[in-house]
Design an enzyme around this catalytic site. Structure first.
Site, PDB file in Angstrom:
ATOM      1  N   ARG A   1       0.860  -1.194   0.000  1.00  0.00           N
ATOM      2  CA  ARG A   1       0.000   0.000   0.000  1.00  0.00           C
ATOM      3  C   ARG A   1       0.891   1.237   0.000  1.00  0.00           C
ATOM      4  O   ARG A   1       1.495   1.572   1.007  1.00  0.00           O
ATOM      5  CB  ARG A   1      -0.902   0.002   1.240  1.00  0.00           C
ATOM      6  CG  ARG A   1      -2.082   0.967   1.137  1.00  0.00           C
ATOM      7  CD  ARG A   1      -2.679   1.273   2.488  1.00  0.00           C
ATOM      8  NE  ARG A   1      -1.882   2.281   3.162  1.00  0.00           N
ATOM      9  CZ  ARG A   1      -1.646   2.309   4.473  1.00  0.00           C
ATOM     10  NH1 ARG A   1      -2.143   1.411   5.275  1.00  0.00           N
ATOM     11  NH2 ARG A   1      -0.885   3.264   5.000  1.00  0.00           N
TER      12      ARG A   1
ATOM     13  N   HIS B   1      -3.740   4.982   4.108  1.00  0.00           N
ATOM     14  CA  HIS B   1      -4.820   3.997   4.238  1.00  0.00           C
ATOM     15  C   HIS B   1      -6.094   4.536   3.582  1.00  0.00           C
ATOM     16  O   HIS B   1      -6.792   3.830   2.868  1.00  0.00           O
ATOM     17  CB  HIS B   1      -5.071   3.716   5.714  1.00  0.00           C
ATOM     18  CG  HIS B   1      -6.320   2.952   5.984  1.00  0.00           C
ATOM     19  ND1 HIS B   1      -6.428   1.610   5.727  1.00  0.00           N
ATOM     20  CD2 HIS B   1      -7.534   3.347   6.464  1.00  0.00           C
ATOM     21  CE1 HIS B   1      -7.648   1.207   6.048  1.00  0.00           C
ATOM     22  NE2 HIS B   1      -8.337   2.230   6.477  1.00  0.00           N
TER      23      HIS B   1
ATOM     24  N   TYR C   1       3.517   6.986  11.006  1.00  0.00           N
ATOM     25  CA  TYR C   1       3.998   5.644  11.350  1.00  0.00           C
ATOM     26  C   TYR C   1       5.019   5.069  10.376  1.00  0.00           C
ATOM     27  O   TYR C   1       5.551   3.988  10.603  1.00  0.00           O
ATOM     28  CB  TYR C   1       2.812   4.670  11.521  1.00  0.00           C
ATOM     29  CG  TYR C   1       1.828   4.664  10.366  1.00  0.00           C
ATOM     30  CD1 TYR C   1       0.657   5.422  10.420  1.00  0.00           C
ATOM     31  CD2 TYR C   1       2.072   3.921   9.220  1.00  0.00           C
ATOM     32  CE1 TYR C   1      -0.249   5.432   9.376  1.00  0.00           C
ATOM     33  CE2 TYR C   1       1.169   3.909   8.172  1.00  0.00           C
ATOM     34  CZ  TYR C   1       0.010   4.669   8.250  1.00  0.00           C
ATOM     35  OH  TYR C   1      -0.871   4.679   7.207  1.00  0.00           O
TER      36      TYR C   1
HETATM   37  C1  LIG Z   1     -14.226  -5.068  12.599  1.00  0.00           C
HETATM   38  C2  LIG Z   1     -13.427  -3.861  12.302  1.00  0.00           C
HETATM   39  N1  LIG Z   1     -12.412  -3.541  13.115  1.00  0.00           N
HETATM   40  C3  LIG Z   1     -11.661  -2.428  12.862  1.00  0.00           C
HETATM   41  C4  LIG Z   1     -11.961  -1.625  11.793  1.00  0.00           C
HETATM   42  C5  LIG Z   1     -11.122  -0.394  11.504  1.00  0.00           C
HETATM   43  N2  LIG Z   1     -10.322  -0.646  10.318  1.00  0.00           N
HETATM   44  C6  LIG Z   1     -10.694  -0.188   9.112  1.00  0.00           C
HETATM   45  S1  LIG Z   1      -9.640  -0.636   7.923  1.00  0.00           S
HETATM   46  C7  LIG Z   1      -8.637  -1.438   9.019  1.00  0.00           C
HETATM   47  C8  LIG Z   1      -7.369  -2.100   8.567  1.00  0.00           C
HETATM   48  C9  LIG Z   1      -7.581  -3.226   7.632  1.00  0.00           C
HETATM   49  O1  LIG Z   1      -6.356  -3.630   7.108  1.00  0.00           O
HETATM   50  P1  LIG Z   1      -6.254  -4.730   5.985  1.00  0.00           P
HETATM   51  O2  LIG Z   1      -7.198  -5.824   6.272  1.00  0.00           O
HETATM   52  O3  LIG Z   1      -4.823  -5.071   5.870  1.00  0.00           O
HETATM   53  O4  LIG Z   1      -6.783  -3.977   4.667  1.00  0.00           O
HETATM   54  P2  LIG Z   1      -6.149  -2.695   3.937  1.00  0.00           P
HETATM   55  O5  LIG Z   1      -6.848  -1.501   4.524  1.00  0.00           O
HETATM   56  O6  LIG Z   1      -4.703  -2.701   4.157  1.00  0.00           O
HETATM   57  O7  LIG Z   1      -6.503  -2.826   2.486  1.00  0.00           O
HETATM   58  C10 LIG Z   1      -9.139  -1.345  10.295  1.00  0.00           C
HETATM   59  C11 LIG Z   1      -8.501  -1.934  11.492  1.00  0.00           C
HETATM   60  C12 LIG Z   1     -13.049  -1.993  10.966  1.00  0.00           C
HETATM   61  N3  LIG Z   1     -13.394  -1.263   9.906  1.00  0.00           N
HETATM   62  N4  LIG Z   1     -13.753  -3.111  11.233  1.00  0.00           N
END
Ligand SMILES: Cc1ncc(C[n+]2csc(CCOP(=O)(O)OP(=O)(O)O)c2C)c(N)n1
Ligand SMILES: [Mg+2]
Length: 332
Positions: free
Chosen positions: A232, A236, A245
């Site tokens: 990425r 985010h 970070y």
């Molecule tokens: C159940 C839940 N916990 C926390 C969040 C907050 N949150 C949104 S995106 C994210 C990170 C997800 O990372 P990843 O699965 O690696 O996907 P990426 O964003 O890197 O594509 C988090 C913790 C959420 N949306 N849903």
């Protein structure tokens, strides 16, 4: 079977460019106040387009999270509908999920794994041959929902592909801080199905791996976990500041080669595209993007009662009361 025809390669290239150009514009449009928020996919286009191109929209079904723009492009999902999720007008998008074979976008991390498994079980019970493809992030693999989905899919040998996009980060949390045992793909063994690592920046490799996993599931041989390794590159989401970070030096060191530049150079060298085609695609995209921007800057008025209408198949009496109260205010 896995080798694309020249025409399919040109489609792959066009979809990669479409996903890239739209992604870049969406970030700009968010900065201009045209849309409220957007999670960019810059650098993840090969993983997304390669997977989307492998899904058969006449039989299979994609279960995306929120960062699957390139999958939607490759599957031909109505883009204005898809963007309903990001323009703030409709949670999950306004596209027709059944016709598109692409569910509403999910922001609840991990929730789409069980959805995919449930749909796959339905295929089994109805004696159909569709395969569910669940898109999960590296962070999503740490969720309990993902464990439950993989466990049931493995136990019942269901036709599901768990496509894990490992972009090395879950917002501010690096992979190394959240993957016990140090490997996502190794988890598949614990559920009794194969895991495959693929270079997520190589669109042809991703497409081939996904086609193979879908074919395997369709033969009744059960799930596969694909770990597509990519990076990425940006924030985010448009609300995120990655400098809190990681440094730009970290990013440049870890990102690797740009997947679009890589495929363009490769396809030009092999002669499946030429410079005239490259230019024609750029021109086509410019017109396409102008049309999308035009729709986003002048949205049609929406009926506020939609807030209540699609919450439940059968609305509760409380919801109907709330709708009636709201209607009194709306009529003023
Ligand atoms: C159940 C839940 N916990 C926390 C969040 C907050 N949150 C949104 S995106 C994210 C990170 C997800 O990372 P990843 O699965 O690696 O996907 P990426 O964003 O890197 O594509 C988090 C913790 C959420 N949306 N849903
Ligand atoms: Mg991630």
């Amino acid at each position: 079977m896995a080798d694309p025809s020249p025409a399919q390669e040109r489609d792959l290239y066009r979809d990669l460019v479409a996903a890239r150009r739209l992604d870049v514009e969406l970030v700009r449009w968010q900065r201009q106040g045209i849309i409220p928020a957007f999670p960019p996919s810059f650098g993840q286009e090969a993983a997304q387009v390669g997977a989307g191109a492998a899904i058969d929209p006449t039989r299979d079904f994609a279960f995306p999270m929120y960062r699957e723009l390139g999958v939607a492009v490759a599957m031909g999902v109505d883009m204005l509908g898809y963007l309903g999720n990001h323009d703030g007008s409709w949670n999950g998008g306004r596209h027709d999920p059944v016709a598109s074979r692409f569910t509403p976008l999910q922001s609840v991390v991990g929730s789409n794994g069980p959805h995919a498994v449930g749909w796959a079980l339905g295929q089994r019970l109805d004696d159909r041959e569709g395969v569910a493809v669940a898109f999960i992030g590296d962070g999503g693999t740490s969720q309990g929902d993902t464990h439950e989905a993989m466990n049931v899919a493995g136990l019942w040998n269901l036709p599901v592909v768990f496509f894990v996009t490992n972009n090395r980060w879950a917002i501010s949390v690096p992979e190394s801080s959240q993957v016990a045992g140090g490997s996502i793909v190794a988890r598949a063994a614990g559920y009794g199905f194969p895991g495959v690592v693929v270079d997520g920046d190589d669109v042809l490799a991703v497409r081939a791996a996904t086609i193979a996993a879908i074919a395997r599931a369709r033969r009744g041989e059960g799930p596969t976990l694909i770990e597509a390794q990519t990076y990425r590159r940006g924030p985010h989401a448009t609300s995120d500041d990655p400098s809190r970070y990681r440094t730009l030096d970290d990013e440049r060191r870890d990102a690797g080669e740009d997947p679009l530049d890589r495929y363009r150079a490769d396809a030009l060298e092999r002669g499946v595209i030429d410079t005239a085609f490259v230019q024609a695609v750029e021109d086509e995209m410019t017109t396409w993007l102008e049309g999308i921007r035009g729709h986003l800057v002048s949205p049609a008025p929406r009926d506020g009662s939609e807030m209540f209408d699609f919450v439940y198949a059968e609305p509760t009496s409380e919801l109907l009361d709330q709708k009636a109260e709201w209607a009194k205010g709306a009529a003023l």
